[in-house]
Design a protein around this motif. Structure first.
Motif, PDB file in Angstrom:
ATOM      1  N   UNK A 187       0.818  -1.223   0.000  1.00 22.62           N
ATOM      2  CA  UNK A 187       0.000   0.000   0.000  1.00 22.62           C
ATOM      3  C   UNK A 187       0.848   1.268   0.000  1.00 22.62           C
ATOM      4  N   UNK A 188       2.024   1.183   0.587  1.00 19.77           N
ATOM      5  CA  UNK A 188       2.865   2.383   0.678  1.00 19.77           C
ATOM      6  C   UNK A 188       4.328   1.986   0.754  1.00 19.77           C
ATOM      7  N   UNK A 189       5.171   2.827   0.169  1.00 14.17           N
ATOM      8  CA  UNK A 189       6.624   2.654   0.212  1.00 14.17           C
ATOM      9  C   UNK A 189       7.231   3.895   0.831  1.00 14.17           C
ATOM     10  N   UNK A 190       8.091   3.699   1.822  1.00 12.19           N
ATOM     11  CA  UNK A 190       8.921   4.779   2.334  1.00 12.19           C
ATOM     12  C   UNK A 190      10.266   4.659   1.642  1.00 12.19           C
ATOM     13  N   UNK A 191      10.549   5.579   0.720  1.00  8.31           N
ATOM     14  CA  UNK A 191      11.783   5.546  -0.063  1.00  8.31           C
ATOM     15  C   UNK A 191      12.798   6.501   0.553  1.00  8.31           C
ATOM     16  N   UNK A 192      13.953   5.961   0.922  1.00  3.88           N
ATOM     17  CA  UNK A 192      14.969   6.764   1.605  1.00  3.88           C
ATOM     18  C   UNK A 192      16.057   7.274   0.677  1.00  3.88           C
ATOM     19  N   UNK A 193      15.881   7.060  -0.632  1.00  2.00           N
ATOM     20  CA  UNK A 193      16.728   7.719  -1.627  1.00  2.00           C
ATOM     21  C   UNK A 193      15.971   7.752  -2.953  1.00  2.00           C
ATOM     22  N   UNK A 194      16.529   8.448  -3.934  1.00  2.00           N
ATOM     23  CA  UNK A 194      15.842   8.634  -5.206  1.00  2.00           C
ATOM     24  C   UNK A 194      15.685   7.313  -5.954  1.00  2.00           C
ATOM     25  N   UNK A 195      16.708   6.484  -5.928  1.00  2.00           N
ATOM     26  CA  UNK A 195      16.637   5.191  -6.611  1.00  2.00           C
ATOM     27  C   UNK A 195      15.448   4.377  -6.120  1.00  2.00           C
ATOM     28  N   UNK A 196      15.264   4.336  -4.809  1.00  5.08           N
ATOM     29  CA  UNK A 196      14.156   3.563  -4.233  1.00  5.08           C
ATOM     30  C   UNK A 196      12.813   4.141  -4.651  1.00  5.08           C
ATOM     31  N   UNK A 197      12.725   5.476  -4.686  1.00  4.30           N
ATOM     32  CA  UNK A 197      11.469   6.114  -5.067  1.00  4.30           C
ATOM     33  C   UNK A 197      11.086   5.764  -6.508  1.00  4.30           C
ATOM     34  N   UNK A 198      12.071   5.645  -7.375  1.00  7.85           N
ATOM     35  CA  UNK A 198      11.786   5.335  -8.781  1.00  7.85           C
ATOM     36  C   UNK A 198      11.518   3.845  -9.005  1.00  7.85           C
ATOM     37  N   UNK A 205       0.926   4.658  -2.448  1.00  5.28           N
ATOM     38  CA  UNK A 205       1.749   5.863  -2.538  1.00  5.28           C
ATOM     39  C   UNK A 205       3.208   5.549  -2.191  1.00  5.28           C
ATOM     40  N   UNK A 206       4.103   6.390  -2.714  1.00  9.45           N
ATOM     41  CA  UNK A 206       5.516   6.395  -2.319  1.00  9.45           C
ATOM     42  C   UNK A 206       5.768   7.677  -1.554  1.00  9.45           C
ATOM     43  N   UNK A 207       6.312   7.547  -0.349  1.00  9.49           N
ATOM     44  CA  UNK A 207       6.683   8.709   0.471  1.00  9.49           C
ATOM     45  C   UNK A 207       8.193   8.860   0.411  1.00  9.49           C
ATOM     46  N   UNK A 208       8.669  10.075   0.131  1.00  8.07           N
ATOM     47  CA  UNK A 208      10.105  10.305   0.050  1.00  8.07           C
ATOM     48  C   UNK A 208      10.438  11.741   0.430  1.00  8.07           C
ATOM     49  N   UNK A 209      11.718  12.039   0.494  1.00  2.53           N
ATOM     50  CA  UNK A 209      12.157  13.403   0.735  1.00  2.53           C
ATOM     51  C   UNK A 209      11.996  14.232  -0.548  1.00  2.53           C
ATOM     52  N   UNK A 210      11.879  15.542  -0.381  1.00  2.04           N
ATOM     53  CA  UNK A 210      11.697  16.428  -1.544  1.00  2.04           C
ATOM     54  C   UNK A 210      12.811  16.260  -2.563  1.00  2.04           C
ATOM     55  N   UNK A 211      14.031  16.002  -2.072  1.00  5.57           N
ATOM     56  CA  UNK A 211      15.164  15.867  -2.985  1.00  5.57           C
ATOM     57  C   UNK A 211      15.229  14.534  -3.696  1.00  5.57           C
ATOM     58  N   UNK A 212      14.354  13.613  -3.336  1.00  2.88           N
ATOM     59  CA  UNK A 212      14.403  12.275  -3.918  1.00  2.88           C
ATOM     60  C   UNK A 212      13.236  11.984  -4.850  1.00  2.88           C
ATOM     61  N   UNK A 213      12.395  12.979  -5.104  1.00  2.00           N
ATOM     62  CA  UNK A 213      11.255  12.755  -5.991  1.00  2.00           C
ATOM     63  C   UNK A 213      11.758  12.406  -7.392  1.00  2.00           C
ATOM     64  N   UNK A 214      11.117  11.460  -8.072  1.00  3.66           N
ATOM     65  CA  UNK A 214      11.562  11.077  -9.419  1.00  3.66           C
ATOM     66  C   UNK A 214      11.590  12.264 -10.366  1.00  3.66           C
ATOM     67  N   UNK A 215      12.477  12.194 -11.342  1.00  4.01           N
ATOM     68  CA  UNK A 215      12.622  13.281 -12.308  1.00  4.01           C
ATOM     69  C   UNK A 215      11.314  13.519 -13.051  1.00  4.01           C
ATOM     70  N   UNK A 216      10.668  12.438 -13.443  1.00  2.00           N
ATOM     71  CA  UNK A 216       9.372  12.559 -14.094  1.00  2.00           C
ATOM     72  C   UNK A 216       8.283  12.506 -13.022  1.00  2.00           C
ATOM     73  N   UNK A 217       7.485  13.521 -12.959  1.00  2.00           N
ATOM     74  CA  UNK A 217       6.459  13.608 -11.917  1.00  2.00           C
ATOM     75  C   UNK A 217       5.502  12.422 -11.999  1.00  2.00           C
TER      76      UNK A 217
END
Length: 569
Positions: free
Chosen positions: A72-83, A94-106
């Motif tokens: 149901x949800x992923x806590x991504x602790x870096x950009x690679x994980x978020x993507x 949903x994927x929850x991440x830091x602002x700096x780790x959001x994927x390049x493509x929204x």
């Protein structure tokens, strides 16, 4: 099923980012809300770095047997994980991440928050952003923050400043997460929290260690080897409180030799290792058999050959442990499928070793050893001493005395008036070496007399049966939990778990499989349980499902495979 809440959560990130700590924080918090929780992890065999993930499966109104493919949800602790882990989401996840780790493509499924900035504002280390992220998930799920805070203080017991910092970070993340709404939020918020202290979140490695302790374990030796090392870590932490000796020698061979020596002197001893370490112990396994010294060996499997995949799982060592060492001698091989069984078999295994004076091997695996399950309680188990004699004979003690059941009285060195000889070569009743054909034959037959009673023990408790139907799935070890999860959604199918692999409970298995369509599932390439079914019962399964990529099965794949056989009837 409509009253069941089924949650899947994942934490992913680089090594050192607190992936596993976060998953346990989530798991314990959910358990204290009344959920049945399962936690598993995957990590590479690297000294530093590499991508890791941990999955938390939580079920309210049922039992959480294993992981599933989507969450149901992923806590991504870096950009690679978020993507990468967007692909693991359920619909609406949903994927929850830091602002700096959001994927390049929204992507609308990715929700970014200032996790690292909050940590900086609170004066914490950058790694603590994982705690803020956990708080976001708790808020999104509608869980109670005060319960999570108590988990934080438990985890940081004795470290007041760290506990207070993480509690603040958790609460700030929680407030952010309340702006999100996962589909189950309203139902979770209406739950009445469980009575704390009534459940336990425990891994298979800790469970088997606790079982051995309940059987009177006093000496443990091990050389670190993934995935068995947590047994060493756990026992080392509690050794002073429990008055046991825990030792890390220079090698696996040294470890088992020390344990054999300790058992010869009267200490109830255990070693733990994985397949590669057990390979080094094999010479001493024969030594324990010839000297009839009781010892418990825990072998936590990983893929081979050689170094294989050190941090992944497999069931490829079954035939190896059954036949390891030269010559012929009786042994016991037990395979737990969950932490409860690991605890019970830890006790049973050590007691069997002392009751019959044979090596006992508990065959676990990485998936069982390093994953966590919710248990309601663990039974009180005791110690069976076996044929231990403390009387003086004023001379040489007949350590290998011929008896009707093959088990000789055992006396320990230092018993006043008694000389006790042990010999790794063939010997007579007093331990003196011999090549006399009659004595050699008598000693070999004496040792194998133990198999009569051991086979009776295997027939009494060697299998577990779950459910019933015309189709019967047969498996062993932790794969049992995957099958149970799959059968949650399939009716008319039973499960047979073979717990005793040596001696093999052939009569019990024969009775269970009679008249059934047999399907076998195991985590190896050659079907090693299948080979035992052929050997002992001349049984050829209708089909076999094997996996050997270092990962456990996904329940969805097992469901589809079993369903295909039901449709084909």
């Amino acid at each position: 099923m409509e009253n069941v809440i089924d949650l899947g959560l994942m934490v992913a990130g680089p090594a050192g980012a607190g992936v596993f700590a976060s998953s346990l924080l989530l798991g314990k918090t959910l358990m204290r809300h009344g959920f049945s929780v399962f936690v598993t992890n995957e990590y590479p065999s690297l000294i530093r770095g590499g991508h890791q993930w941990a999955q938390v499966r939580a079920v309210f109104g049922g039992y959480s047997y294993s992981h599933r493919k989507t969450v149901d949800a992923v806590l991504a602790l870096d950009k690679f994980s978020a993507e990468v882990h967007i692909a693991d989401l359920k619909n609406g996840g949903i994927v929850v991440c830091d602002e700096g780790d959001a994927p390049t493509q929204a992507d609308p499924r990715v929700v970014a928050f200032p996790l690292r900035r909050i940590v900086k504002e609170e004066g914490g280390p950058s790694v603590a952003s994982n705690t803020v992220g956990v708080g976001v998930l708790l808020g999104a799920l509608g869980l109670r923050i005060e319960i999570a805070e108590r988990v934080i203080y438990d985890q940081f017991r004795g470290k007041k400043e760290a506990a207070e910092l993480n509690a603040r970070l958790l609460r700030r993340g929680f407030e952010l997460g309340r702006s999100l709404e996962l589909g189950v939020r309203d139902r979770v918020m209406s739950l009445k929290p469980a009575e704390e202290g009534r459940s336990l979140l425990i891994d298979g490695n800790s469970a088997v260690a606790l079982g051995a302790l309940s059987a009177g374990l006093t000496f443990f030796a091990a050389y670190p080897m993934t995935p068995a090392s947590p047994i060493l870590h756990f026992l080392a932490e509690v050794q002073r409180d429990l008055g046991i000796v825990v030792f890390q020698p220079e090698s696996e061979l040294a470890a088992i030799n020390m344990a054999i020596g300790a058992a010869y002197a009267g200490a109830r001893s255990m070693v733990a290792t994985s397949g590669g370490g057990f390979s080094l112990m094999v010479e001493a396994l024969g030594q324990a058999a010839m000297t009839e010294t009781p010892i418990l060996i825990v072998e936590v499997q990983r893929p081979g050959p050689s170094t294989g995949l050190p941090t992944h799982t497999a069931q490829g060592d079954l035939r190896f442990v059954i036949h390891a060492s030269q010559g012929e001698f009786p042994r016991v091989v037990l395979a737990p499928g969950d932490p409860y069984q690991a605890y019970v078999l830890g006790n049973v295994g050590l007691n069997l070793a002392w009751k019959y004076q044979v090596p006992v091997i508990i065959l676990s695996d990485k998936y069982l050893g390093e994953s966590y399950w919710t248990l309601k309680d663990l039974p009180q188990l005791g110690v069976e001493e076996g044929k231990v004699s403390r009387e003086s004979v004023n001379g040489t003690f007949p350590r290998y005395k011929l008896t009707e059941d093959g088990v000789s009285p055992m006396v320990f060195p230092g018993t006043p008036g008694s000389l006790v000889y042990a010999n790794t070569s063939e010997h007579d009743e007093y331990g003196f070496g011999t090549i006399d054909p009659l004595k050699v034959k008598a000693m070999q037959e004496k040792r194998f007399l133990k198999l009569r009673k051991l086979r009776e023990e295997a027939e009494r408790s060697g299998v577990e049966v779950y459910g019933d139907g015309e189709v019967l799935v047969v498996t062993w070890g932790s794969t049992k939990m995957i099958v149970l999860e799959a059968l949650r959604r399939i009716s008319g199918v039973g499960l047979l778990q073979v717990v005793w692999l040596e001696p093999f409970p052939k009569n019990k298995v024969k009775s269970a499989v009679h008249g059934k369509k047999i399907l076998v599932i195991e985590n190896n390439m050659t079907g090693q349980l299948v080979s035992l079914l052929r050997e002992h019962l001349f049984l050829e399964p209708a089909d076999v499902l094997l996996k050997y990529d270092g990962r456990q099965f996904y329940p969805e794949d097992v469901e589809a495979w079993i369903a295909s056989h039901l449709e084909a009837r």
